[in-house]
Scaffold this active site. Structure first.
Site, short mmCIF file in Angstrom:
data_model
loop_
_atom_site.label_atom_id
_atom_site.label_comp_id
_atom_site.label_asym_id
_atom_site.label_seq_id
_atom_site.Cartn_x
_atom_site.Cartn_y
_atom_site.Cartn_z
N GLY A 45 0.82 -1.23 0.00
CA GLY A 45 0.00 0.00 0.00
C GLY A 45 0.84 1.26 0.00
O GLY A 45 2.06 1.22 0.12
N ARG A 65 -1.57 0.20 -9.64
CA ARG A 65 -0.46 -0.73 -9.94
C ARG A 65 -0.98 -2.15 -10.10
O ARG A 65 -2.11 -2.45 -9.69
CB ARG A 65 0.52 -0.71 -8.75
CG ARG A 65 1.04 0.66 -8.43
CD ARG A 65 1.17 0.86 -6.91
NE ARG A 65 1.48 2.26 -6.60
CZ ARG A 65 2.70 2.74 -6.55
NH1 ARG A 65 3.73 1.95 -6.71
NH2 ARG A 65 2.91 4.01 -6.31
N ARG A 89 3.95 14.03 -7.07
CA ARG A 89 3.94 13.26 -8.31
C ARG A 89 2.57 13.42 -8.97
O ARG A 89 1.57 13.64 -8.28
CB ARG A 89 4.15 11.77 -8.02
CG ARG A 89 5.36 11.48 -7.18
CD ARG A 89 5.77 10.03 -7.27
NE ARG A 89 4.86 9.10 -6.60
CZ ARG A 89 5.16 7.83 -6.40
NH1 ARG A 89 6.31 7.33 -6.83
NH2 ARG A 89 4.31 7.04 -5.79
N ARG A 106 3.84 5.87 2.12
CA ARG A 106 4.25 7.26 2.31
C ARG A 106 3.80 8.12 1.13
O ARG A 106 4.39 9.17 0.86
CB ARG A 106 5.76 7.35 2.47
CG ARG A 106 6.53 6.70 1.34
CD ARG A 106 7.97 7.09 1.43
NE ARG A 106 8.78 6.24 0.60
CZ ARG A 106 10.07 6.40 0.47
NH1 ARG A 106 10.68 7.36 1.11
NH2 ARG A 106 10.77 5.61 -0.30
N ASP A 165 4.43 -4.28 -7.24
CA ASP A 165 3.80 -3.07 -6.68
C ASP A 165 4.38 -1.82 -7.34
O ASP A 165 3.88 -0.72 -7.14
CB ASP A 165 3.98 -3.01 -5.16
CG ASP A 165 5.43 -3.17 -4.74
OD1 ASP A 165 6.06 -4.16 -5.13
OD2 ASP A 165 5.95 -2.28 -4.03
N GLY A 190 6.92 6.88 6.84
CA GLY A 190 6.08 7.67 5.94
C GLY A 190 6.78 8.86 5.33
O GLY A 190 6.15 9.67 4.63
P1 AMP Z 1 9.26 0.44 -2.54
O1 AMP Z 1 10.09 -0.78 -2.56
O2 AMP Z 1 9.98 1.71 -2.26
O3 AMP Z 1 8.35 0.55 -3.72
O4 AMP Z 1 8.31 0.30 -1.27
C1 AMP Z 1 7.58 -0.83 -0.95
C2 AMP Z 1 6.54 -0.48 0.07
O5 AMP Z 1 7.14 0.14 1.21
C3 AMP Z 1 5.49 0.49 -0.41
O6 AMP Z 1 4.28 0.09 0.15
C4 AMP Z 1 5.94 1.80 0.16
O7 AMP Z 1 4.89 2.71 0.33
C5 AMP Z 1 6.54 1.39 1.48
N1 AMP Z 1 7.55 2.33 1.99
C6 AMP Z 1 8.80 2.55 1.50
N2 AMP Z 1 9.43 3.48 2.24
C7 AMP Z 1 8.57 3.88 3.20
C8 AMP Z 1 8.62 4.82 4.28
N3 AMP Z 1 9.70 5.55 4.53
N4 AMP Z 1 7.53 4.94 5.06
C9 AMP Z 1 6.43 4.21 4.85
N5 AMP Z 1 6.32 3.31 3.86
C10 AMP Z 1 7.36 3.13 3.05
MG MG Z 2 6.95 1.35 -4.56
#
Ligand code: AMP
Ligand code: MG
Length: 534
Positions: free
Chosen positions: A99, A199, A192, A102, A275, A135
């Site tokens: 989900g 997705r 953005r 952030r 995702d 977040g």
């Molecule tokens: P990513 O690999 O960056 O696409 O992230 C995978 C998941 O982790 C997604 O659901 C992002 O929203 C969540 N995510 C990544 N970094 C953070 C963060 N600093 N705070 C909260 N959720 C995060």
């Molecule tokens: Mg992502």
């Protein structure tokens, strides 16, 4: 400031829990959530092209209100902020609910020419999907996302966009190298923008939970609003298996097109988890991405993937397929027939290969794809560190000089190095007789094919320069801009954005931005390798 049309929250089921705490969310596509205010926002940059699309003037973008809205401090009347529920396969494994951890969608707005856009803040505080993270986002990753989104747009690559980059005035703690040394870093928020941020993972989570009812709602909603032409031409078939299978085939074709563009410009996404795959076939989620410098299909910028190299440059088209298979599985309840889904996947392969061949021929300025020439080219590029971007750009110039029948020899120096290609080679110390021979053979073969071609070399140079960019967001250029902003100097961001606006133009005054990666950047963090920490 905007004309709103918040369809996602209007038409799809939302989470009934209004409080913002981390949890599993069932039976819903999103949760309403508000951005967390920040203490001292400062605007680092905005994209004037994106602003224009949204109907915003320069005065609007420089206003206090703009800063407050796009830092997350103010939610305007008419906005209906929410975070999406999605799941995903990460590095090949099902990861369950992820989900928008952030990201907060502020609103859907209608811009110029009635085009619809979703505005989304990234790094504006926790949501129900934040799991164990905060977040927030740091300057370095936010600046990289802001610049690369717009650079890709100007390159003609399907992508989500970026409107603004704001420093929050609040530090964020990150252990950049995952080595037990957390540091304070400046926090930032990017706005953005995309027609939709849906997705593959939005469908997968519903598939995994066997929530067929919401799956059908989300799919119908997506087709109606994000694929309006398909919807209009097939409206009478809604809910039939073939309707969904044919729409899936369209997603396959779009994904193939995006892959071909990445291969054309040398872009490596770095984290092609499901995702991070847009249902619209847009490049999405700029994290530890990188630009191919020396041609190496096994290169990945992502240090987390350094061993498996699952998401390396040359793997991307295959991973696109792998991800589409996951999407097909998620859509199974709507189709329940193997064959149409398999046919669509087959179409991904065929469409990819067809488009790849056309693209490679265009990169070489040729009307037709020549398999032996292209195979030889990749062997050649792999035998000496050669800059992928500069090679094609210089080749356009080389052919203009060297195609005339009587003058082949004069375009090589005493060691057999083609003078005009020298800017593309990283390590001429490794030049050898074998490489000289291979280079001469390949250029000779290429030249003979070009001599049979009707186009004049000058016209060919122009057409080659329309598909082979001179300026890409080289990894070290982004890092230099990050260093400057961290020191309080925002001007390099504007300058870089300016150059990247016209990536195919010569812009001689910007030649330094087109140079190959300097040696100091070869092993520096942020320049050749990136962690997922952001
Ligand atoms: P990513 O690999 O960056 O696409 O992230 C995978 C998941 O982790 C997604 O659901 C992002 O929203 C969540 N995510 C990544 N970094 C953070 C963060 N600093 N705070 C909260 N959720 C995060
Ligand atoms: Mg992502």
């Amino acid at each position: 400031m905007f004309r709103y049309d918040n369809r996602f929250t209007q038409f799809l089921p939302g989470d009934t829990e209004p409080r913002n705490f981390r949890r599993q969310v069932f039976g819903a596509c999103y949760s309403r959530v508000r951005p967390t205010p920040v203490p001292a926002p400062r605007l680092v940059a905005y994209s004037r092209e994106m602003a224009t699309e949204l109907g915003l003037s320069a005065t609007d973008c420089d206003s206090e209100s703009f800063l407050q809205v796009f830092s997350g401090n103010q939610v305007l009347d008419g906005m209906d902020p929410f975070a999406m529920c999605y799941g995903g396969h990460q590095f090949g494994n099902w990861a369950g609910q992820l989900g928008d951890g952030r990201a907060i969608n502020l609103a859907e707005v209608v811009g110029r020419d009635q085009r619809r856009w979703t505005l989304q803040l990234k790094g504006a505080g926790p949501t129900p999907y934040s799991r164990t993270a905060d977040g927030l986002a740091v300057l370095r990753s936010s600046l990289r996302e802001f610049l690369c989104s717009e650079a890709m747009f100007h390159l003609g690559v399907p992508t989500t966009r970026a409107l603004s980059l704001v420093l929050t005035g609040q530090d964020v703690i990150r252990d950049m190298f995952y080595d037990g040394n957390p540091q304070r870093e400046p926090g930032a928020v990017v706005c953005r923008v995309a027609p939709s941020f849906t997705r593959f993972g939005n469908f997968e989570i519903l598939g995994a939970r066997q929530d067929d009812e919401v799956l059908r709602q989300l799919t119908n909603f997506t087709i109606e609003h994000d694929f309006p032409d398909f919807w209009l031409s097939r409206q009478t078939e809604v809910n039939s298996p073939q309707f969904y299978a044919d729409w899936f085939a369209e997603v396959c074709r779009r994904t193939a097109t995006m892959m071909v563009h990445w291969m054309r410009v040398g872009f490596v996404h770095g984290v092609m988890n499901t995702d991070n795959m847009s249902i619209l076939g847009l490049t999405i989620d700029y994290g530890p991405y990188g630009w191919l410098e020396d041609y190496d299909p096994s290169w990945t910028p992502n240090t987390t993937d350094a061993h498996g190299r699952r998401y390396a440059f040359g793997q991307q088209p295959q991973i696109g397929m792998w991800n589409l298979v996951r999407l097909a599985n998620a859509l199974w309840p709507l189709v329940q027939q193997k064959e149409p889904l398999q046919n669509a996947l087959q179409e991904y392969s065929e469409s990819y290969h067809r488009q790849f061949e056309t693209m490679m021929a265009a990169k070489l300025g040729m009307a037709h794809y020549d398999e032996s020439l292209i195979d030889g080219l990749f062997r050649l590029l792999g035998s000496l560190e050669t800059d992928y971007t500069l090679f094609f750009r210089q080749l356009a110039i080389w052919q203009e000089s060297a195609v005339p029948a009587d003058n082949f020899e004069q375009w090589f120096d005493a060691q057999g190095i083609p003078e005009l290609l020298k800017p593309a080679y990283y390590n001429l110390g490794q030049w050898s007789q074998t490489i000289a021979q291979r280079t001469r053979d390949w250029l000779g073969q290429y030249r003979i094919l070009l001599q049979r071609d009707r186009q004049t070399p000058a016209d060919r140079r122009q057409s080659m320069q329309r598909v082979n960019p001179k300026f890409v967001l080289r990894n070290y250029l982004a890092q230099l801009a990050i260093d400057a902003v961290a020191q309080g100097d925002f001007s390099p961001v504007a300058r870089l954005l300016d150059v990247l606006r016209n990536p195919y133009s010569d812009q001689p005054e910007a030649d330094s931005f087109a140079e190959k990666r300097p040696e100091w950047a070869r092993h520096r963090a942020g320049c050749s390798m990136l962690s997922c920490s952001s």
